[in-house]
Design an enzyme around this catalytic site. Structure first.
Site, short mmCIF file in Angstrom:
data_model
loop_
_atom_site.label_atom_id
_atom_site.label_comp_id
_atom_site.label_asym_id
_atom_site.label_seq_id
_atom_site.Cartn_x
_atom_site.Cartn_y
_atom_site.Cartn_z
N LYS A 1 0.13 4.27 -0.39
CA LYS A 1 -0.53 5.46 0.17
C LYS A 1 -0.32 6.66 -0.76
CE LYS A 1 -0.24 3.33 4.68
NZ LYS A 1 -0.15 3.46 6.12
N GLU B 1 -6.98 4.69 7.77
CA GLU B 1 -6.76 6.11 7.49
C GLU B 1 -7.99 6.71 6.81
OE1 GLU B 1 -3.02 5.57 5.46
OE2 GLU B 1 -2.11 5.05 7.40
N SER C 1 3.29 -2.09 10.45
CA SER C 1 4.74 -2.12 10.73
C SER C 1 5.40 -3.46 10.40
CB SER C 1 5.01 -1.69 12.18
OG SER C 1 4.56 -0.36 12.39
N GLU D 1 -5.53 -4.98 10.56
CA GLU D 1 -4.52 -3.96 10.81
C GLU D 1 -4.85 -3.22 12.11
OE1 GLU D 1 -2.41 -2.68 6.97
OE2 GLU D 1 -4.23 -1.52 7.09
N GLY E 1 2.21 2.27 10.81
CA GLY E 1 3.15 3.37 10.66
C GLY E 1 3.82 3.80 11.95
N HIS F 1 -9.48 1.15 4.67
CA HIS F 1 -8.23 1.35 5.42
C HIS F 1 -8.53 2.29 6.60
CE1 HIS F 1 -4.21 2.61 6.50
NE2 HIS F 1 -3.80 1.50 5.89
N ASN G 1 0.87 -1.18 0.00
CA ASN G 1 0.00 0.00 0.00
C ASN G 1 0.91 1.23 0.00
OD1 ASN G 1 -1.79 2.06 0.54
ND2 ASN G 1 -2.31 1.36 2.62
P1 PGA Z 1 2.73 0.29 7.72
O1 PGA Z 1 1.28 0.52 7.06
O2 PGA Z 1 3.27 -0.98 7.14
O3 PGA Z 1 3.52 1.49 7.29
O4 PGA Z 1 2.53 0.21 9.20
C1 PGA Z 1 0.41 -0.57 6.86
C2 PGA Z 1 -0.86 -0.07 6.23
O5 PGA Z 1 -1.30 1.04 6.54
O6 PGA Z 1 -1.47 -0.76 5.39
#
Ligand code: PGA
Length: 249
Positions: free
Chosen positions: A11, A97, A212, A166, A172, A95, A9
């Site tokens: 983003k 976010e 992460s 997640e 992140g 997601h 992803n």
């Molecule tokens: P990350 O993000 O691997 O940077 O923690 C995962 C995601 O948001 O899908």
């Protein structure tokens, strides 16, 4: 046997030139057949360029969002048919976010997942609890609610759907869930799906872990019996680290 699926992803990152370079790096490193299904999800603006780079390779193309309607007066939105036309085979929906920043609800996520399935695309449906919810012992209830609403009515087509667990507190942050926490959540998700759609469907549905994931922790997480690959954010922005995660799967 469930085939693991590792998705990157990206983003809101990468110009078209940067996306092309990253996609070429992933394609080059994964030229030979890999055991996992691999998907990269660039921003909409790079889908066409990345589709050309991935043509004929094992790496599949995904989007990061979709609208549930097929066409019409929805300024700024993109339909599942448009994604298919842009050579996407997958799309991420729900997601965290988008849930927190754009107010996306489980019912929106459900409509998006159904629109993708209707168009022949694979939805990657994200769910996960916040730190507050985990610390107050609500993880299982929160996940159950998200699953029941986001996957409502999908039934047999859950076999063509991917669920991404997640935990919001692990995205992140560099703070990965322990393998016990991951396996516990994944087993709970599979049991919830079993209650909704039966044991045959639940045994086939793929559940990714995201939050992460790095080359250094991927193998341990992917070894959990109910984990079927990962959804990778930060570590998917470098071809080498993403490829090492794919190899761990
Ligand atoms: P990350 O993000 O691997 O940077 O923690 C995962 C995601 O948001 O899908």
């Amino acid at each position: 046997m469930r085939k693991p699926i590792v998705a990157g992803n990206w983003k809101m990152n990468c110009t078209v030139a940067e996306a092309s370079e990253l996609a070429s790096g992933v394609r080059g490193a994964l030229a030979r057949k890999v055991a996992a299904e691999v998907v990269i999800c660039p921003p909409f603006t790079s889908l066409a360029a990345v589709a050309e780079i991935l043509a004929g390779s094992v790496v599949r193309l995904g989007a990061q969002n979709v609208h549930w309607e097929g066409s019409g007066a929805f300024t700024g939105e993109i339909s599942a048919g448009m994604l298919r036309d842009s050579k996407c085979s997958h799309a991420i929906v729900g997601h965290s976010e988008r849930r927190t920043q754009c107010g996306e609800t489980d019912s929106d996520v459900n409509r998006k997942a159904q629109a993708l399935l209707d168009a022949g695309l694979v939805p990657i449906v994200c769910i996960g609890e916040t730190l507050d919810e985990r610390e107050s012992g609500q993880t299982e209830a929160v996940l159950r609610g998200q699953i029941e609403r986001s996957l409502n009515g999908i039934d047999e087509r859950l076999r063509e759907t991917v669920v991404a667990y997640e935990p919001v507190w692990a995205i992140g942050t560099g703070r990965t869930a322990t393998s016990e926490q991951v396996q516990g959540a994944h087993a709970h998700i599979r049991a919830t799906i079993e209650a909704m759609a039966g044991s045959g469907v639940a045994a086939d549905v793929r559940i990714q872990y995201g939050g992460s994931v790095k080359p250094s922790n991927a193998a341990e997480i992917f070894a959990c019996p109910d984990v079927d690959g990962g959804l990778i954010g930060g570590a998917s922005l470098e071809a080498e680290s993403f490829v090492r995660i794919v190899e761990a799967a």
